[in-house]
Design an enzyme around this catalytic site. Structure first.
Site, PDB file in Angstrom:
ATOM      1  N   VAL A  18      10.803  44.585  82.754  1.00  0.00           N
ATOM      2  CA  VAL A  18       9.374  45.334  82.178  1.00  0.00           C
ATOM      3  C   VAL A  18       9.873  46.772  81.836  1.00  0.00           C
ATOM      4  CG1 VAL A  18       8.103  44.029  84.088  1.00  0.00           C
ATOM      5  CG2 VAL A  18       9.014  46.457  84.413  1.00  0.00           C
ATOM      6  N   SER A  19       8.998  47.351  80.971  1.00  0.00           N
ATOM      7  CA  SER A  19       8.968  48.667  80.427  1.00  0.00           C
ATOM      8  C   SER A  19      10.330  48.983  79.677  1.00  0.00           C
ATOM      9  CB  SER A  19       8.812  49.685  81.855  1.00  0.00           C
ATOM     10  OG  SER A  19       8.650  50.946  81.449  1.00  0.00           O
ATOM     11  N   ASN A  20      11.100  49.883  80.211  1.00  0.00           N
ATOM     12  CA  ASN A  20      12.537  50.143  79.427  1.00  0.00           C
ATOM     13  C   ASN A  20      13.328  49.012  79.842  1.00  0.00           C
ATOM     14  OD1 ASN A  20      11.776  52.749  79.100  1.00  0.00           O
ATOM     15  ND2 ASN A  20      13.149  53.684  80.408  1.00  0.00           N
ATOM     16  N   GLY A  43      12.263  46.475  77.188  1.00  0.00           N
ATOM     17  CA  GLY A  43      12.843  47.143  75.691  1.00  0.00           C
ATOM     18  C   GLY A  43      14.326  46.811  75.717  1.00  0.00           C
ATOM     19  N   ASN A  88       9.188  49.145  76.571  1.00  0.00           N
ATOM     20  CA  ASN A  88       9.412  50.308  75.887  1.00  0.00           C
ATOM     21  C   ASN A  88      10.269  50.201  74.677  1.00  0.00           C
ATOM     22  OD1 ASN A  88      10.153  52.862  74.909  1.00  0.00           O
ATOM     23  ND2 ASN A  88      11.524  53.559  76.617  1.00  0.00           N
TER      24      ASN A  88
END
Length: 702
Positions: free
Chosen positions: A294-296, A299, A322
Site C-alpha cells: 500500500v501507499s509508497n 508505488g 504513491n
C-alpha cells in the site's frame, strides 16, 4: 541452512541470481547484491511467530504496547516485537467495531490468535550507484507448499522500516501460505545521531562504532564535529539524507527482494545434489508472484512490474499507491458532471508543498472549520489565523476577513491543485499531524540528493522540549527508534526544526517566520520548499538564482527519475483507492495512472481501478469519533484486490470491470461495521458505476 549461513559469512562473491534467470546456472547462488550476513530466525507459532511477534490477534489489538525489560538496552527480539505491534496498528484500525477480527486481522480465516510459524531471513542489499544499505527480508511460513509455490511482495508503506507492510501484504500472504518478501526501499528508521554517532543495526539495536548499520550520514568525523558544533543534537535520517534519491530505485528494490526470496526458497526446498550444490527447483515459471503493498509500497510494486524484464511478477494488487505517472495531458479526468481536470499528474512534491503552504489557513474555512473531524484538537485557530494573515500579506490569498482568506486558500487547493472536495474534511487532521510538512521536507532533500549538512530551507531534525527549543533526545526514546519511528520525522520524539525561526531554532509547528514575526508554522520555510518544488519563487514568481536554483534543478531531475511509465506489460493488476484520500490526491496518482495505462497499453492492458467511496488513506484514524461515522476501511478492499488477482491467476476468473464502489458509513462509532456497509467489488457493475476511458477522457461516476 548451514550452507546459507556459510555463504553469508564468506560474503556475496558468487554469481548473481539474475544470471540464473538467464539460464547461465541451474544452481542456487547468493545474489551479488546481498551485503554481509543473512540472519535467519525460526518461530514456533506458539511463543513467537512471523505475523504477530507472539502477541497474537488479541495482543495486536490491545493496549498498552509491549514493554522492554531494560528501556535503555532493548533486545533485538523486544525491538522486533514492538516494531511489528506499531507498524501493524499504524495501518490497520484495530478499534472495536471497525472491522478488526471480523473482516480482517490475524485471526480471520485462520482461527485462534492467528500466530504463524515459520522462518525469517534478513539482510542488507545494495543497488548500483550507491552503497547505502537497503534492508531485505523473506518470511517463509511453515504452511508454504513447495509443490505450489507462491510469493507476495511487501515493500514498506510510507518511509517505514522492514516491518512496514506486516499488517497489509504480510498478513494476506502469510495466511495464504506464500513466502512474503519485504524491503524498506532505502527508507526505514536509519536515524544517525550526529552528537553521539549512534545508529541502528539491522536488528534495531544501537551502535556507535563503524560496524554495519542502516544509515550514517556521509560525513567525516571532522565534518560531523563541525556540524555538531554549529547545530548541536541534530539527526540525519536515511530517506531524507542518504544522497541517493531512494525512490528512483524502489522498483529495483522490489525486484531484488523477489530474487532474494527465490534464493531463500531454493536453499530450503531446492534439490541437493550431494556435492554441496543445490539445484534451483523453485523458479519464476512455476511460482505465482503477486507484487503488492500500500501507499509508497504500492508505488514501489508498480514500478517493479513496469521494470520486470525477467518475468518475475505475475500480477499486481495495490492500495492507494504513491505513484507519479508520467505527465500526459492528452487526456482529461472528469468526475460526474464536475469540472474537467486537465492539470492532473502533478508530482508528489508539487501538490504536497502546496498543501503544506495553504492547508493551515484552509483549516479555518467556514465550509470545513467546524465539521472536519479532529480539526480543533490538532489545529489551534490562532495558528491558522496567523498563517492566513501571512499568506494575505504576501499576496498569496485574498480577502478582508479570516473567513474570506481561509475560503480562498481552500479554493486554491481545490481548483488550482486538483484536490477533490471529498478530501477536504480529512486534510485538516493530516496537517495537524504534519503529514504534508514532513513529506515536503523529506522528499525535497531526497530528490535533491541533499545531505544533512545542507539544511535545505534552514530545516533540520532534532528533539525539542516543552518550550519548542532543540534538546537531546532521551536515551530510552533513541533506544526504541527502530520500533517506534515511521521513518519520516516528526516521529518518535524527533521533530522538524526551523533553524531560522525568529528567536532561536524552534520546532517548525511553533515557529515564528522572520518575515512575519508571528507564529505561522514557519511559513517562510514552507514557502522555500514550495519554491524548490515549482522552480520559481513561491511569492513573487521570479526565477530562482544561485544555490537555490541549482538545488531546484536537481530536484526536478529527481522527480523525473521517479515518474512511472504506465506500462504494466499486460499483467493482471488491481488498484483500490479511497476517493477521500487527503494525502495522495487521486487526481495525481491512481486516476491519471489508470488513464496513462489506457493510453500506453490500450486493449492489451489488464489493469482495473476500483475507487472506494467513503474511504481514505489512513484507516487508523477510523478509530476516532467523527471519522468512524463517516468512513469505512480501505484495508478491506485491499484484501479483496489481492483475492481477485489470486483468483485470476489461479482459476482464470476475470477481473471485474473498473468501478466506483458505493460503501455505506456506519453512522456512529458505537455501531459495528457489517456487510451492508462494505459491498463487494461487483463482477458486473451497473453502467452508472463503471469507470471508463473514452474520447480522451477518464470518466468517473459521481
Amino acid at each position: 541452512m548451514k550452507r546459507m549461513m556459510l555463504f553469508a559469512l564468506i560474503g556475496a562473491t558468487g554469481f548473481a541470481l539474475t544470471a540464473c534467470k538467464d539460464g547461465k546456472s541451474p544452481f542456487n547462488e547468493i545474489p551479488d547484491f546481498v551485503q554481509g550476513d543473512i540472519q535467519q530466525s525460526s518461530y514456533d507459532g506458539i511463543t513467537d511467530d512471523l505475523l504477530t511477534a507472539g502477541l497474537g490477534a488479541t495482543g495486536l489489538g490491545s493496549s498498552p504496547a509491549p514493554a522492554f525489560a531494560d528501556p535503555l538496552n532493548p533486545t533485538a527480539a523486544e525491538l522486533r516485537r514492538l516494531a511489528i505491534y506499531n507498524n501493524y496498528r499504524a495501518l490497520v484500525d484495530t478499534a472495536p467495531g471497525g472491522g478488526y477480527g471480523t473482516f480482517f486481522g490475524p485471526q480471520v480465516g485462520s482461527g485462534g490468535e492467528g500466530l504463524i510459524p515459520g522462518e525469517e531471513f534478513i539482510a542488507f542489499m545494495s543497488v548500483p550507484g550507491t552503497d547505502v544499505p537497503v534492508t531485505v527480508m523473506a518470511q517463509v511460513p511453515d504452511s508454504f507448499d513447495p509443490d505450489r509455490p507462491c510469493m507476495v511482495t511487501a515493500p514498506s508503506s510510507g518511509s517505514r522500516g522492514i516491518y512496514g507492510a506486516i499488517g497489509t501484504a504480510g498478513e494476506w500472504g502469510l495466511k495464504k501460505g506464500c513466502a512474503v518478501v519485504y524491503t524498506d526501499k532505502g527508507t526505514g528508521t536509519g536515524a544517525h545521531n550526529l552528537a553521539t554517532n549512534s545508529a541502528q543495526r539491522i536488528d534495531g539495536t544501537l551502535s556507535a562504532t563503524d560496524g554495519a548499520v542502516q544509515f550514517r550520514a556521509d560525513l567525516t568525523d571532522a565534518e560531523r564535529a563541525a556540524f555538531e558544533s554549529s547545530w548541536p543534537d541534530r539527526f540525519a535520517w536515511k530517506h531524507a539524507h542518504s544522497k541517493a534519491n531512494p525512490e528512483a530505485d524502489w522498483g529495483r528494490h522490489v525486484l531484488q527482494s523477489i530474487e532474494f526470496g527465490f534464493y531463500v526458497l531454493n536453499e530450503k526446498f531446492g534439490r541437493e545434489l550431494g556435492n554441496g550444490e543445490i539445484l534451483r527447483t523453485i523458479k519464476p515459471k512455476n511460482t505465482l508472484v503477486i507484487a503488492s503493498s500500500v501507499s509508497n509500497g504500492g508505488g514501489a510494486s508498480i514500478r517493479a512490474a513496469e521494470q520486470d524484464k525477467n518475468g518475475l511478477i505475475d500480477g499486481i494488487a495495490v492500495s492507494e499507491p504513491n505513484v507519479n505517472p508520467a505527465v500526459d495531458r492528452s487526456f482529461t479526468i472528469r468526475q460526474g458532471e464536475g469540472p474537467v481536470i486537465t492539470e492532473h499528474s502533478r508530482s508528489l512534491l508539487d501538490y504536497t508543498t502546496a498543501l503544506a503552504v495553504y492547508q493551515g489557513c484552509a483549516n479555518q474555512a467556514p465550509a470545513i472549520r467546524d465539521t472536519a473531524p479532529l480539526n480543533a484538537a490538532f489545529n489551534p485557530p490562532v495558528i491558522g489565523e496567523n498563517i492566513c494573515n501571512s499568506l494575505a500579506n504576501k499576496g498569496l490569498v485574498t480577502g478582508a476577513t479570516l473567513d474570506d482568506r481561509a475560503t480562498d486558500a481552500l479554493r486554491i487547493l481545490n481548483e488550482g491543485f486538483g484536490v477533490q472536495p471529498e478530501q477536504n474534511l480529512l486534510a485538516p487532521v493530516h496537517f495537524g499531524l504534519a503529514v504534508a510538512q514532513s513529506i515536503s521536507l523529506t522528499y525535497a532533500n531526497a530528490y535533491g540528493r541533499a545531505g544533512v549538512e545542507d539544511r535545505v530551507c534552514d530545516l533540520s531534525l532534532a528533539a525539542t522540549d516543552s518550550a519548542w527549543a532543540v534538546t537531546q533526545l532521551a536515551p530510552a526514546a533513541e533506544a526504541a527508534l527502530f520500533a517506534t519511528s515511521n521513518g519520516i520525522p516528526p516521529s518518535a520524539g524527533v521533530n522538524i526544526v526551523y533553524d531560522s525561526a525568529e528567536g532561536q531554532p524552534t520546532n517548525l509547528a511553533a515557529s515564528a517566520s522572520p518575515s512575519s514575526s508571528q507564529p505561522d508554522y514557519g511559513l517562510d520555510a514552507l514557502l522555500c520548499l514550495r519554491s524548490l518544488a515549482q522552480g520559481s519563487d513561491a511569492v513573487t514568481g521570479a526565477a530562482l538564482t544561485g544555490p537555490q536554483a541549482e538545488l531546484a534543478s536537481v530536484i526536478a531531475e529527481g522527480i523525473a527519475e521517479v515518474r512511472a511509465t504506465g506500462d504494466l506489460q499486460g499483467k493482471p493488476a488491481v488498484f483500490v483507492t479511497g476517493r477521500a484520500d487527503a494525502i495522495l490526491p487521486i487526481n495525481h496518482t491512481s486516476r491519471p495512472y489508470f488513464g496513462l495505462n489506457q493510453r500506453v497499453e490500450g486493449s492489451k492492458g489488464n489493469l482495473r481501478y476500483y475507487e472506494i467511496l467513503n474511504a481514505h488513506h489512513l484507516d487508523v484514524l477510523n478509530g476516532f469519533p467523527g471519522v468512524a461515522d463517516r468512513y469505512v476501511p480501505l484495508h478491506h478492499y485491499y484484501f479483496q484486490a489481492l483475492d481477485l488477482v489470486w483468483a485470476n491467476l489461479t482459476e482464470k476468473q476475470p477481473l471485474p470491470p473498473s468501478q466506483v464502489v458505493r460503501t455505506v458509513p456506519r453512522g456512529a462509532i458505537t455501531t459495528p461495521l457489517a456487510e451492508v456497509n462494505l459491498p463487494a467489488i461487483n463482477p458486473a457493475p451497473d453502467q452508472g458505476d463503471r469507470i471508463v476511458f473514452a474520447d480522451n477522457q477518464l470518466r468517473i461516476p459521481e
